[in-house]
Design a protein around this motif. Sequence first.
Motif, PDB file in Angstrom:
ATOM      1  N   TYR A 162       0.831  -1.204   0.000  1.00  0.00           N
ATOM      2  CA  TYR A 162       0.000   0.000   0.000  1.00  0.00           C
ATOM      3  C   TYR A 162       0.868   1.258   0.000  1.00  0.00           C
ATOM      4  O   TYR A 162       0.609   2.205  -0.745  1.00  0.00           O
ATOM      5  CB  TYR A 162      -0.938   0.018   1.213  1.00  0.00           C
ATOM      6  CG  TYR A 162      -2.037  -1.017   1.136  1.00  0.00           C
ATOM      7  CD1 TYR A 162      -2.937  -1.023   0.087  1.00  0.00           C
ATOM      8  CD2 TYR A 162      -2.183  -1.984   2.128  1.00  0.00           C
ATOM      9  CE1 TYR A 162      -3.941  -1.970   0.006  1.00  0.00           C
ATOM     10  CE2 TYR A 162      -3.188  -2.931   2.056  1.00  0.00           C
ATOM     11  CZ  TYR A 162      -4.061  -2.925   1.000  1.00  0.00           C
ATOM     12  OH  TYR A 162      -5.049  -3.856   0.922  1.00  0.00           O
ATOM     13  N   GLN A 163       1.886   1.268   0.813  1.00  0.00           N
ATOM     14  CA  GLN A 163       2.741   2.457   0.887  1.00  0.00           C
ATOM     15  C   GLN A 163       3.519   2.666  -0.410  1.00  0.00           C
ATOM     16  O   GLN A 163       3.662   3.803  -0.864  1.00  0.00           O
ATOM     17  CB  GLN A 163       3.667   2.350   2.099  1.00  0.00           C
ATOM     18  CG  GLN A 163       2.886   2.476   3.395  1.00  0.00           C
ATOM     19  CD  GLN A 163       3.736   2.269   4.632  1.00  0.00           C
ATOM     20  OE1 GLN A 163       4.613   1.418   4.674  1.00  0.00           O
ATOM     21  NE2 GLN A 163       3.460   3.058   5.661  1.00  0.00           N
ATOM     22  N   ARG A 164       3.985   1.600  -1.031  1.00  0.00           N
ATOM     23  CA  ARG A 164       4.687   1.738  -2.317  1.00  0.00           C
ATOM     24  C   ARG A 164       3.753   2.246  -3.418  1.00  0.00           C
ATOM     25  O   ARG A 164       4.203   2.840  -4.390  1.00  0.00           O
ATOM     26  CB  ARG A 164       5.314   0.408  -2.738  1.00  0.00           C
ATOM     27  CG  ARG A 164       6.604   0.086  -2.012  1.00  0.00           C
ATOM     28  CD  ARG A 164       7.359  -1.044  -2.683  1.00  0.00           C
ATOM     29  NE  ARG A 164       6.568  -2.239  -2.833  1.00  0.00           N
ATOM     30  CZ  ARG A 164       6.474  -3.222  -1.933  1.00  0.00           C
ATOM     31  NH1 ARG A 164       7.115  -3.129  -0.792  1.00  0.00           N
ATOM     32  NH2 ARG A 164       5.737  -4.276  -2.168  1.00  0.00           N
ATOM     33  N   ARG A 165       2.471   2.024  -3.272  1.00  0.00           N
ATOM     34  CA  ARG A 165       1.493   2.497  -4.267  1.00  0.00           C
ATOM     35  C   ARG A 165       1.043   3.921  -3.973  1.00  0.00           C
ATOM     36  O   ARG A 165       0.170   4.445  -4.646  1.00  0.00           O
ATOM     37  CB  ARG A 165       0.262   1.582  -4.311  1.00  0.00           C
ATOM     38  CG  ARG A 165       0.524   0.115  -4.619  1.00  0.00           C
ATOM     39  CD  ARG A 165       1.023  -0.212  -6.010  1.00  0.00           C
ATOM     40  NE  ARG A 165       2.364   0.168  -6.318  1.00  0.00           N
ATOM     41  CZ  ARG A 165       3.481  -0.522  -5.995  1.00  0.00           C
ATOM     42  NH1 ARG A 165       3.409  -1.628  -5.321  1.00  0.00           N
ATOM     43  NH2 ARG A 165       4.665  -0.083  -6.359  1.00  0.00           N
ATOM     44  N   GLY A 166       1.598   4.557  -2.932  1.00  0.00           N
ATOM     45  CA  GLY A 166       1.296   5.955  -2.659  1.00  0.00           C
ATOM     46  C   GLY A 166       0.244   6.200  -1.601  1.00  0.00           C
ATOM     47  O   GLY A 166      -0.200   7.339  -1.411  1.00  0.00           O
ATOM     48  N   PHE A 167      -0.181   5.163  -0.888  1.00  0.00           N
ATOM     49  CA  PHE A 167      -1.117   5.354   0.213  1.00  0.00           C
ATOM     50  C   PHE A 167      -0.342   5.817   1.441  1.00  0.00           C
ATOM     51  O   PHE A 167       0.758   5.336   1.706  1.00  0.00           O
ATOM     52  CB  PHE A 167      -1.853   4.046   0.540  1.00  0.00           C
ATOM     53  CG  PHE A 167      -2.920   3.681  -0.448  1.00  0.00           C
ATOM     54  CD1 PHE A 167      -4.232   4.094  -0.255  1.00  0.00           C
ATOM     55  CD2 PHE A 167      -2.622   2.933  -1.577  1.00  0.00           C
ATOM     56  CE1 PHE A 167      -5.216   3.760  -1.172  1.00  0.00           C
ATOM     57  CE2 PHE A 167      -3.599   2.591  -2.492  1.00  0.00           C
ATOM     58  CZ  PHE A 167      -4.906   3.007  -2.296  1.00  0.00           C
TER      59      PHE A 167
END
Length: 195
Positions: A162-167
């Motif tokens: 999720y964090q790598r996808r910009g969340f």
Amino acid sequence: MSSNIVVTTWSLEQTSAADLLPAAAPDGDAVRIVRSEVPSPEFSRFLYASVGGDIRWTDRLGWSHARWREHLERPGVETWVAYEHGTPAGYVELEAQDDGVVEILYFGLIPAFRGRRIGGHLLSYGAARAWDLAERWEGRPPTKRVWVHTCSLDGEHAMANYQRRGFTLFDTEVEEEPDVPAPGPWPGAQLDTPR
């Protein structure tokens, strides 16, 4: 006497479509992502149990056929399924909420398809469909926010994906929950074990 476990739940969001950092698609044309446009309680329950069976997704296992149908037929609920060589590999379920908010209700891969570079691509695709969801539903306002929650029971790479996808993280909750065993993809049945 049942025991409890401590579960941490993280809520993450994107507040602009520009926040999305897409993952590269797997090489070749083996993976396709398709919207399941005909509401099918049987298919959605299969996805839910198959993806979440080993990570304690149990909330919907008791749902009746009618409850599944009612949920899936709600305007703004979408199921996007990843297929590898024609076989379901995982899914993203979206739900339009009030005021241009879309929640990623469920996201994950069937265990046999984890670790094959499908998850980042599927999450990227699902988040992009959350951002353009209003284009497919007349009367829905444009998406202004996409959010999701994950917890310490989910797959070990979920939060990082999720964090790598910009969340970005906006809330953390820690609660005790009953220690319910993971039901597996066929609740009530034993998985075959290699001999």
